[in-house]
Design an enzyme around this catalytic site. Structure first.
Site, mmCIF file in Angstrom:
data_model
loop_
_atom_site.group_PDB
_atom_site.id
_atom_site.type_symbol
_atom_site.label_atom_id
_atom_site.label_comp_id
_atom_site.label_asym_id
_atom_site.label_seq_id
_atom_site.Cartn_x
_atom_site.Cartn_y
_atom_site.Cartn_z
ATOM 1 N N ARG A 30 -35.605 -3.439 -0.320
ATOM 2 C CA ARG A 30 -36.300 -2.444 -1.123
ATOM 3 C C ARG A 30 -35.797 -2.367 -2.561
ATOM 4 N NH1 ARG A 30 -37.300 -1.462 3.757
ATOM 5 N NH2 ARG A 30 -35.093 -1.812 4.114
ATOM 6 N N THR A 31 -34.479 -2.274 -2.731
ATOM 7 C CA THR A 31 -33.961 -2.074 -4.084
ATOM 8 C C THR A 31 -34.258 -3.276 -4.968
ATOM 9 O OG1 THR A 31 -32.194 -0.661 -3.236
ATOM 10 C CG2 THR A 31 -31.916 -1.540 -5.445
ATOM 11 N N LYS A 43 -18.080 -20.747 -6.754
ATOM 12 C CA LYS A 43 -17.084 -21.640 -7.354
ATOM 13 C C LYS A 43 -15.847 -20.874 -7.809
ATOM 14 C CE LYS A 43 -20.829 -24.546 -9.165
ATOM 15 N NZ LYS A 43 -21.456 -25.093 -10.399
ATOM 16 N N ARG A 68 -26.318 -5.272 -7.689
ATOM 17 C CA ARG A 68 -25.787 -4.658 -6.469
ATOM 18 C C ARG A 68 -24.573 -5.460 -6.032
ATOM 19 N NH1 ARG A 68 -28.945 -2.569 -1.203
ATOM 20 N NH2 ARG A 68 -29.064 -0.796 -2.614
ATOM 21 N N HIS A 94 -25.188 4.939 -5.977
ATOM 22 C CA HIS A 94 -26.495 4.261 -5.973
ATOM 23 C C HIS A 94 -27.427 5.094 -6.862
ATOM 24 C CE1 HIS A 94 -29.746 1.805 -4.955
ATOM 25 N NE2 HIS A 94 -29.767 1.921 -3.637
#
Length: 304
Positions: free
Chosen positions: A53-54, A82, A103, A131
């Protein structure tokens, strides 16, 4: 607000948040009036943790504004695999784009990233910490449904210990007048002390009973018991179904109470609640796209 970062909700004043909510409501009413306002702008979506969703909400928001998106949804497909540091990734990416949304599973990573970003940075969730764009989503949902952001009794139910959405929303709503919180959770998943300390003079009670609390609520904010936050699998199994909202419980709620949930849900809201007009969680997801459109415009300094 142009060129500001959003790491946590209180990075913005109440007036700035209200202006984002107002713009989000205008976009919702006439979305086609905004389809080219970000033409020529580029957003990076950097998702170090799985999200549906986000991530899609951010990408839909920028696309609907006429901008373009680059980024990754799997850090193993980037130079992170890496051994590149977060700071080096953000410093480099900010040379390519006009705005970044990230995120990350580690609490505090968003502040770390924002400190080196030369373009507006948006925290799309950092571990169990914050959030803030979900908070903006929640505020737009509440304002649209209840027509106000004050004089409300808000129940938050489920995982209040690890749930970054309820941490951010509680802090944000405590800035409005005459708010009362009812925190509903088992003892093991209570709201953290540091969140309670940030509520100032806002009234709250803590309980483990949804049945005893639901009748007084204007808003019931359900949360998922998050398996990924538990180190002890047995504890998760014991707690995962402790609260299940169903149509029977809804009979005791106010006729104008709304049910919210940041999604995804598992078992905490029965599907028989979906047909109840008070169930707002899928509309809430749509509001998230509109408020992110508004936020992008504000941080880029773009007017219609």
């Amino acid at each position: 607000m142009k060129n500001k970062h959003l790491v946590k909700p209180d990075d913005f004043t109440v007036e700035e948040i209200d202006s984002i909510i107002e713009l989000g409501m205008q976009i919702k009413q006439n979305p086609r009036e905004y389809i080219k306002v970000c033409e020529g702008y580029l957003m990076a979506t950097l998702f170090y943790e799985p999200s549906t969703r986000t991530r899609l909400s951010f990408e839909s928001a920028m696309s609907r504004l006429g901008g373009k998106i680059i980024g990754f949804s799997d850090p193993n497909a980037s130079s992170v695999s890496k051994g590149e540091s977060l700071e080096d990734t953000i410093t480099t990416v900010s040379k390519y784009v006009d705005i970044i949304a990230m995120r990350h599973p580690q609490s505090g990573a968003a502040q770390q990233a924002a400190s080196v970003s030369s373009v507006p940075f948006i925290n799309a969730g950092d571990g169990g910490n914050q959030h803030p764009t979900q908070t903006l989503t929640d505020l737009l949902t509440i304002k649209s449904c209840m027509k106000r952001l004050d004089n409300l009794t808000i129940g938050m139910c489920g995982d209040l210990k690890y749930g970054r959405t309820v941490h951010s929303l509680a802090k944000a709503m405590s800035r409005y007048k005459n708010i009362k919180f009812v925190f509903i959770s088992p003892e093991e998943l209570k709201m953290p002390e540091y969140v309670l300390n940030d509520l100032g003079d806002t009234q709250f009670i803590e309980t483990n009973s949804l049945d005893d609390s639901i009748a007084e609520l204007d808003i019931l904010y359900m949360t998922r018991i998050q398996r990924e936050r538990f180190e002890d699998r047995d504890e998760y199994e014991r707690l995962k179904d402790v609260y299940i909202l169903d149509s029977k419980k809804m009979e005791n709620a106010k006729s104008d109470m709304i049910v919210m949930h940041p999604l995804p849900r598992v078992n905490e809201i029965s599907t028989d609640v979906d047909i109840d007009s008070r169930a707002m969680y899928f509309e809430q997801a749509q509001y998230g796209m509109y408020v992110r459109m508004a936020l992008i415009m504000k941080l880029l300094g773009i007017s219609k």
